[in-house]
Design a protein around this motif. Structure first.
Motif, PDB file in Angstrom:
ATOM      1  N   ALA A  75       0.839  -1.210   0.000  1.00 58.99           N
ATOM      2  CA  ALA A  75       0.000   0.000   0.000  1.00 58.99           C
ATOM      3  C   ALA A  75       0.873   1.259   0.000  1.00 58.99           C
ATOM      4  O   ALA A  75       0.552   2.248   0.639  1.00 58.99           O
ATOM      5  CB  ALA A  75      -0.928  -0.021   1.205  1.00 58.99           C
ATOM      6  N   TRP A  76       1.955   1.232  -0.738  1.00 57.37           N
ATOM      7  CA  TRP A  76       2.929   2.330  -0.715  1.00 57.37           C
ATOM      8  C   TRP A  76       2.326   3.682  -1.089  1.00 57.37           C
ATOM      9  O   TRP A  76       2.786   4.713  -0.594  1.00 57.37           O
ATOM     10  CB  TRP A  76       4.130   2.007  -1.603  1.00 57.37           C
ATOM     11  N   ARG A  77       1.316   3.706  -1.924  1.00 56.70           N
ATOM     12  CA  ARG A  77       0.708   4.987  -2.324  1.00 56.70           C
ATOM     13  C   ARG A  77       0.046   5.685  -1.138  1.00 56.70           C
ATOM     14  O   ARG A  77       0.070   6.896  -1.044  1.00 56.70           O
ATOM     15  CB  ARG A  77      -0.329   4.770  -3.428  1.00 56.70           C
ATOM     16  N   GLU A  78      -0.564   4.898  -0.265  1.00 64.04           N
ATOM     17  CA  GLU A  78      -1.288   5.452   0.874  1.00 64.04           C
ATOM     18  C   GLU A  78      -0.422   5.603   2.118  1.00 64.04           C
ATOM     19  O   GLU A  78      -0.777   6.340   3.024  1.00 64.04           O
ATOM     20  CB  GLU A  78      -2.493   4.566   1.210  1.00 64.04           C
ATOM     21  N   ALA A  79       0.680   4.887   2.170  1.00 68.26           N
ATOM     22  CA  ALA A  79       1.526   4.887   3.368  1.00 68.26           C
ATOM     23  C   ALA A  79       2.461   6.095   3.376  1.00 68.26           C
ATOM     24  O   ALA A  79       2.991   6.485   2.338  1.00 68.26           O
ATOM     25  CB  ALA A  79       2.345   3.601   3.426  1.00 68.26           C
ATOM     26  N   PRO A  80       2.678   6.683   4.538  1.00 68.48           N
ATOM     27  CA  PRO A  80       3.527   7.870   4.635  1.00 68.48           C
ATOM     28  C   PRO A  80       5.022   7.567   4.764  1.00 68.48           C
ATOM     29  O   PRO A  80       5.818   8.483   4.925  1.00 68.48           O
ATOM     30  CB  PRO A  80       3.016   8.538   5.923  1.00 68.48           C
ATOM     31  N   PHE A  81       5.413   6.322   4.645  1.00 65.37           N
ATOM     32  CA  PHE A  81       6.771   5.905   4.988  1.00 65.37           C
ATOM     33  C   PHE A  81       7.785   5.970   3.851  1.00 65.37           C
ATOM     34  O   PHE A  81       8.950   5.665   4.058  1.00 65.37           O
ATOM     35  CB  PHE A  81       6.760   4.471   5.526  1.00 65.37           C
ATOM     36  N   PHE A  82       7.366   6.325   2.648  1.00 70.41           N
ATOM     37  CA  PHE A  82       8.240   6.223   1.483  1.00 70.41           C
ATOM     38  C   PHE A  82       8.556   7.599   0.893  1.00 70.41           C
ATOM     39  O   PHE A  82       7.693   8.470   0.825  1.00 70.41           O
ATOM     40  CB  PHE A  82       7.609   5.311   0.428  1.00 70.41           C
ATOM     41  N   THR A  83       9.802   7.749   0.463  1.00 67.23           N
ATOM     42  CA  THR A  83      10.242   9.001  -0.148  1.00 67.23           C
ATOM     43  C   THR A  83       9.703   9.112  -1.575  1.00 67.23           C
ATOM     44  O   THR A  83       9.237   8.126  -2.144  1.00 67.23           O
ATOM     45  CB  THR A  83      11.785   9.072  -0.202  1.00 67.23           C
ATOM     46  N   GLU A  84       9.805  10.280  -2.149  1.00 63.79           N
ATOM     47  CA  GLU A  84       9.386  10.476  -3.543  1.00 63.79           C
ATOM     48  C   GLU A  84      10.222   9.599  -4.479  1.00 63.79           C
ATOM     49  O   GLU A  84       9.706   9.056  -5.456  1.00 63.79           O
ATOM     50  CB  GLU A  84       9.473  11.942  -3.939  1.00 63.79           C
ATOM     51  N   GLU A  85      11.499   9.476  -4.184  1.00 61.75           N
ATOM     52  CA  GLU A  85      12.384   8.606  -4.972  1.00 61.75           C
ATOM     53  C   GLU A  85      11.903   7.153  -4.917  1.00 61.75           C
ATOM     54  O   GLU A  85      11.808   6.476  -5.937  1.00 61.75           O
ATOM     55  CB  GLU A  85      13.808   8.733  -4.428  1.00 61.75           C
ATOM     56  N   GLU A  86      11.603   6.675  -3.727  1.00 55.29           N
ATOM     57  CA  GLU A  86      11.118   5.302  -3.572  1.00 55.29           C
ATOM     58  C   GLU A  86       9.776   5.115  -4.280  1.00 55.29           C
ATOM     59  O   GLU A  86       9.547   4.091  -4.933  1.00 55.29           O
ATOM     60  CB  GLU A  86      10.983   4.956  -2.084  1.00 55.29           C
TER      61      GLU A  86
END
Length: 153
Positions: A75-86
């Motif tokens: 759920a990377w789109r909704e999760a706040p844990f990832f950088t723009e690069e990721e």
């Protein structure tokens, strides 16, 4: 559960030599091992490859990845844990893995341009190789029914 057969890359040793050379080059492409593992995990989730998911989580943890982020990759789109690069790498991973799900270009220009804004050609090469190798092994492992946690040999 046992695999239907040994992994073809083990059965044909010259195949493994080539694969190892690709992995070596990929990890020298200037992308963090953590990000490469996230790419591997996302492609493996899409392809439902339990063997690669298991190995990917283990590899990501060895490179310092957190449980919080590992649990959120799907759920990377909704999760706040990832950088723009990721996010750009994960978007590219999804497009390149789900090529049959699109009409038109497999990887739309918007997705490509976003990835190219964050990564140089060597880095993009490493990410693309990780996507390709992951899809390669996902297809092998799901075909031979390689169980999660199995060791080759």
């Amino acid at each position: 559960m046992n695999a239907r057969m040994k992994n073809p890359a083990v059965v044909l040793p010259d195949a493994m030599k080539g694969i190892q050379n690709i992995y070596k080059a990929m990890y020298q492409g200037g992308v963090s091992p953590q990000l490469l593992e996230l790419v591997h995990l996302r492609a493996s989730q899409i392809n439902a490859c339990s063997a690669c998911l298991y190995a990917g989580v283990e590899g990501a943890k060895k490179h310092g990845e957190t449980d919080e982020r590992l649990h959120a990759v799907a759920a990377w789109r909704e999760a706040p844990f990832f950088t723009e690069e990721e996010r750009a790498a994960l978007e590219l991973t999804e497009a390149a893995t789900r090529i049959a799900d699109r009409s038109g270009k497999a990887v739309p220009d918007t997705i490509w341009d976003q990835a190219a804004d964050h990564f140089n050609e060597e880095q993009l090469s490493a990410i693309i190789l990780m996507i390709g190798l992951t899809n390669f092994f996902n297809r092998i492992n799901t075909t031979i029914e390689e169980p999660a946690g199995a060791s080759w040999g």
